[in-house]
Design an enzyme around this catalytic site. Structure first.
Site, PDB file in Angstrom:
ATOM      1  N   LYS A 220      -6.047  -4.033  -6.243  1.00  0.00           N
ATOM      2  CA  LYS A 220      -7.016  -2.980  -6.466  1.00  0.00           C
ATOM      3  C   LYS A 220      -6.371  -1.610  -6.331  1.00  0.00           C
ATOM      4  CE  LYS A 220      -9.949  -5.891  -3.722  1.00  0.00           C
ATOM      5  NZ  LYS A 220     -10.528  -6.037  -2.374  1.00  0.00           N
ATOM      6  N   GLY A 221      -5.171  -1.581  -5.784  1.00  0.00           N
ATOM      7  CA  GLY A 221      -4.537  -0.309  -5.427  1.00  0.00           C
ATOM      8  C   GLY A 221      -4.365   0.662  -6.578  1.00  0.00           C
TER       9      GLY A 221
ATOM     10  N   GLU B 273       1.244   0.701 -11.433  1.00  0.00           N
ATOM     11  CA  GLU B 273       1.200   0.264 -10.030  1.00  0.00           C
ATOM     12  C   GLU B 273       0.976   1.450  -9.104  1.00  0.00           C
ATOM     13  OE1 GLU B 273       0.690  -1.682  -7.852  1.00  0.00           O
ATOM     14  OE2 GLU B 273       1.963  -3.451  -7.745  1.00  0.00           O
ATOM     15  N   ASP B 274       0.354   1.185  -7.988  1.00  0.00           N
ATOM     16  CA  ASP B 274       0.185   2.212  -6.978  1.00  0.00           C
ATOM     17  C   ASP B 274       1.503   2.504  -6.267  1.00  0.00           C
ATOM     18  OD1 ASP B 274       0.225  -0.308  -5.821  1.00  0.00           O
ATOM     19  OD2 ASP B 274      -1.543  -0.016  -4.571  1.00  0.00           O
TER      20      ASP B 274
ATOM     21  N   ASP C 148       7.020  -1.246  -2.775  1.00  0.00           N
ATOM     22  CA  ASP C 148       7.506  -1.279  -1.402  1.00  0.00           C
ATOM     23  C   ASP C 148       8.748  -2.178  -1.390  1.00  0.00           C
ATOM     24  OD1 ASP C 148       7.789  -1.334   1.343  1.00  0.00           O
ATOM     25  OD2 ASP C 148       5.876  -2.264   1.761  1.00  0.00           O
TER      26      ASP C 148
ATOM     27  N   PHE D 108       3.879   3.431   6.225  1.00  0.00           N
ATOM     28  CA  PHE D 108       2.690   2.825   5.635  1.00  0.00           C
ATOM     29  C   PHE D 108       1.714   3.933   5.268  1.00  0.00           C
ATOM     30  CE2 PHE D 108      -1.186   0.442   5.123  1.00  0.00           C
ATOM     31  CZ  PHE D 108      -0.724  -0.644   4.390  1.00  0.00           C
ATOM     32  N   VAL D 109       1.393   4.010   3.979  1.00  0.00           N
ATOM     33  CA  VAL D 109       0.539   5.087   3.495  1.00  0.00           C
ATOM     34  C   VAL D 109      -0.795   4.553   2.975  1.00  0.00           C
ATOM     35  CG1 VAL D 109       2.426   6.667   2.944  1.00  0.00           C
ATOM     36  CG2 VAL D 109       1.672   5.032   1.219  1.00  0.00           C
TER      37      VAL D 109
ATOM     38  N   ARG E 296      -9.208   3.687   0.790  1.00  0.00           N
ATOM     39  CA  ARG E 296      -8.870   3.774  -0.640  1.00  0.00           C
ATOM     40  C   ARG E 296      -9.422   5.034  -1.295  1.00  0.00           C
ATOM     41  NH1 ARG E 296      -6.636  -1.138  -2.415  1.00  0.00           N
ATOM     42  NH2 ARG E 296      -7.512  -3.011  -1.501  1.00  0.00           N
TER      43      ARG E 296
HETATM   44  P1  IMP Z   1       5.702  -4.971  -2.488  1.00  0.00           P
HETATM   45  O1  IMP Z   1       5.568  -6.355  -3.049  1.00  0.00           O
HETATM   46  O2  IMP Z   1       6.286  -4.997  -1.105  1.00  0.00           O
HETATM   47  O3  IMP Z   1       6.475  -4.037  -3.394  1.00  0.00           O
HETATM   48  O4  IMP Z   1       4.264  -4.394  -2.260  1.00  0.00           O
HETATM   49  C1  IMP Z   1       3.323  -4.459  -3.249  1.00  0.00           C
HETATM   50  C2  IMP Z   1       1.929  -4.079  -2.832  1.00  0.00           C
HETATM   51  O5  IMP Z   1       1.765  -3.940  -1.427  1.00  0.00           O
HETATM   52  C3  IMP Z   1       1.560  -2.744  -3.390  1.00  0.00           C
HETATM   53  O6  IMP Z   1       1.137  -2.848  -4.726  1.00  0.00           O
HETATM   54  C4  IMP Z   1       0.458  -2.307  -2.462  1.00  0.00           C
HETATM   55  O7  IMP Z   1      -0.779  -2.840  -2.873  1.00  0.00           O
HETATM   56  C5  IMP Z   1       0.869  -2.892  -1.142  1.00  0.00           C
HETATM   57  N1  IMP Z   1       1.558  -1.858  -0.333  1.00  0.00           N
HETATM   58  C6  IMP Z   1       2.895  -1.663  -0.185  1.00  0.00           C
HETATM   59  N2  IMP Z   1       3.151  -0.611   0.603  1.00  0.00           N
HETATM   60  C7  IMP Z   1       1.955  -0.111   0.958  1.00  0.00           C
HETATM   61  C8  IMP Z   1       1.550   1.011   1.773  1.00  0.00           C
HETATM   62  O8  IMP Z   1       2.356   1.791   2.326  1.00  0.00           O
HETATM   63  N3  IMP Z   1       0.210   1.194   1.905  1.00  0.00           N
HETATM   64  C9  IMP Z   1      -0.725   0.399   1.323  1.00  0.00           C
HETATM   65  N4  IMP Z   1      -0.397  -0.650   0.541  1.00  0.00           N
HETATM   66  C10 IMP Z   1       0.931  -0.908   0.375  1.00  0.00           C
HETATM   67 MG    MG Z   2      -0.833  -2.952  -5.336  1.00  0.00          MG
END
Ligand code: IMP
Ligand code: MG
Length: 183
Positions: A47-48, A103-104, A107, A156-157, A169
């Site tokens: 949903k991000g 994508e939002d 990470d 963490f944001v 959100r």
């Molecule tokens: P990744 O697989 O670690 O790259 O993370 C993917 C998903 O984790 C992102 O699309 C976000 O929905 C969530 N995410 C990663 N970092 C953050 C953060 O700092 N705050 C909130 N959601 C996060």
């Molecule tokens: Mg996401």
């Protein structure tokens, strides 16, 4: 900030609403020129990416279709598990489409690298990524991301679509969540 007073949950604002708007205009102009004459499909990751998709798609000068995918890799915590689950698949056949994943945040990169592999097998003409935020120092796998809004520190944001346990959100800015909230 707004959305009630959550200032005690926030360490500091990292990216303001205005900075986001300016950046989205820049990237939309770039995307419009890069995809001129091409069959572009925006794919948002729920949903991000809801806020960034809403504002980015409206910053584009042409009509563009959008589709959504829901995946989960996080549960309710603050660390990526690397285990990706499809909760809602696309409605669109990707054959011949130039896909831009919206994508939002990137990470660890695990979710996107999984998505890119998944899409590669569906016959898209091309697949690229636009991430509003990226944490370069948190990368566990390298994901080629053609368009990046802001590189941010490994914190963490929340806000502008990003949540902690489904909260925050609808904050207008992107802010660092105070550790006492999730400690
Ligand atoms: P990744 O697989 O670690 O790259 O993370 C993917 C998903 O984790 C992102 O699309 C976000 O929905 C969530 N995410 C990663 N970092 C953050 C953060 O700092 N705050 C909130 N959601 C996060
Ligand atoms: Mg996401």
């Amino acid at each position: 900030m707004r959305a009630a007073d959550v200032s005690s949950d926030i360490t500091r604002v990292l990216v303001t609403e205005e900075e986001i708007r300016t950046k989205l205009d820049d990237i939309a102009a770039q995307v419009a020129s890069d995809y001129d004459g091409k069959d572009l499909l925006l794919v948002g990751v729920l949903k991000g990416a809801v806020m960034v998709m809403a504002d980015f798609s409206r910053a584009l000068p042409t009509l563009v279709p959008m589709d959504w995918m829901a995946v989960s890799s996080y549960g309710a915590g603050t660390k990526s598990s690397g285990v990706v689950q499809i909760r809602k698949d696309l409605d669109t056949d990707l054959h011949g489409k130039h896909v831009l994943i919206v994508e939002d945040i990137i990470d660890s990169g695990l979710t996107l690298s999984w998505l890119l592999e998944n899409f590669a097998s569906r016959g898209a003409a091309s697949v690229e990524v636009f991430a509003l935020l990226r944490k370069p120092e948190a990368a566990k796998v390298v994901v080629h991301c053609k368009y990046v809004g802001f590189d941010i520190p490994t914190e963490f944001v929340v806000g502008y679509g990003l949540d902690y346990a489904e909260k925050y959100r609808n904050l207008r800015d992107v802010a660092i969540l105070a550790p006492h909230v999730y400690a």
